[in-house]
Design an enzyme around this catalytic site. Structure first.
Site, PDB file in Angstrom:
ATOM      1  CG  ASP A 179      50.107  35.673  32.704  1.00 45.82           C
ATOM      2  OD1 ASP A 179      48.877  35.792  32.612  1.00 45.82           O
ATOM      3  OD2 ASP A 179      50.874  36.630  32.976  1.00 45.82           O
ATOM      4  CD  GLN A 231      45.750  31.788  42.862  1.00 49.46           C
ATOM      5  OE1 GLN A 231      46.472  30.830  42.667  1.00 49.46           O
ATOM      6  NE2 GLN A 231      45.936  32.951  42.253  1.00 49.46           N
ATOM      7  CG  ASP A 238      47.823  44.880  31.122  1.00 51.06           C
ATOM      8  OD1 ASP A 238      48.137  43.689  30.941  1.00 51.06           O
ATOM      9  OD2 ASP A 238      47.145  45.253  32.098  1.00 51.06           O
ATOM     10  CG  HIS A 280      38.631  38.892  33.034  1.00 50.25           C
ATOM     11  ND1 HIS A 280      39.364  39.323  34.126  1.00 50.25           N
ATOM     12  CD2 HIS A 280      37.361  39.297  33.242  1.00 50.25           C
ATOM     13  CE1 HIS A 280      38.550  39.941  34.965  1.00 50.25           C
ATOM     14  NE2 HIS A 280      37.340  39.935  34.451  1.00 50.25           N
ATOM     15  CE1 TYR A 327      41.568  37.043  39.369  1.00 51.70           C
ATOM     16  CE2 TYR A 327      41.387  39.196  40.405  1.00 51.70           C
ATOM     17  CZ  TYR A 327      42.117  38.267  39.697  1.00 51.70           C
ATOM     18  OH  TYR A 327      43.404  38.560  39.323  1.00 51.70           O
ATOM     19  CG  HIS A 385      45.578  39.992  32.305  1.00 50.76           C
ATOM     20  ND1 HIS A 385      45.436  40.671  33.496  1.00 50.76           N
ATOM     21  CD2 HIS A 385      46.415  40.758  31.561  1.00 50.76           C
ATOM     22  CE1 HIS A 385      46.145  41.780  33.466  1.00 50.76           C
ATOM     23  NE2 HIS A 385      46.744  41.866  32.302  1.00 50.76           N
ATOM     24  CE  LYS A 405      41.233  35.257  34.955  1.00 51.11           C
ATOM     25  NZ  LYS A 405      41.863  36.425  34.335  1.00 51.11           N
TER      26      LYS A 405
END
Length: 184
Positions: A144, A47, A171, A120, A133, A63, A73
């Site tokens: 998640d 992805q 966040d 990250h 990314y 995250h 990533k």
């Protein structure tokens, strides 16, 4: 041709692909599976993500996704600049809770590889920053997770900008590392 440099915590790498330029501009292979494999990076990306931040001081993170949907990533900036941070969240690691940071800019053309087992995040250093990314698994809301960007136990030294930080509600409400669900 790739330049690959460890950032001091096992698996977190700076990658600088070779640019070929002339008076017209430049050309660069930002990802080539064969060249990455030759450099010891044998990942299969599934992805691509694109992020735009209008202002300096946008902070996204920290995250990650838990196993079995954890993601490696590979991140690069196509416009602007940011400070990228990776935090080791593998409890069994000798560097658990430690972090590394790298300034990534469109001008430099550098990239960061953040492996599974790391939280990250990044903060934009200039307005109109765009990030691309690649990830090795698709987004999974059930897996998640996030950790507070300003957790004093981690002690990330984010740059101080006149406008302060801009964060999402998610966040701002993220747990501290001590209370977060992390990797074994």
């Amino acid at each position: 041709m790739l330049e690959v440099r460890s950032l001091g915590i096992d698996g977190v790498l700076e990658i600088v692909p070779k640019r070929h330029g002339d008076a017209r501009g430049f050309f660069v292979e930002t990802y080539n599976a064969e060249r990455f494999s030759q450099a010891g990076i044998g990942l299969s990306f599934v992805q691509d993500n694109h992020s735009y931040s209008a202002a300096a001081g946008v902070l996204r993170g920290l995250h990650y996704q838990l196993a079995p949907r954890a993601q490696d990533k590979l991140l690069r900036v196509i416009r602007g600049a940011l400070l990228d941070v990776a935090v080791d969240i593998r409890r069994s690691s000798p560097t658990f809770g430690k972090w590394v940071a790298l300034e990534i800019t469109a001008e430099k053309g550098n990239q960061i590889l953040v492996p599974k087992g790391f939280a990250h995040g990044f903060m934009t250093l200039v307005p109109d920053t765009e990030v691309l990314y690649k990830v090795t698994d698709t987004y999974s809301p059930e897996h998640d997770r996030s950790i507070r960007f300003d957790d004093p136990a981690i002690g990330i030294e984010w740059p101080s900008l006149a406008g302060g930080f801009q964060l999402s509600d998610k966040d701002l409400k993220a747990p501290l590392l001590a209370a977060a669900e992390v990797f074994a």
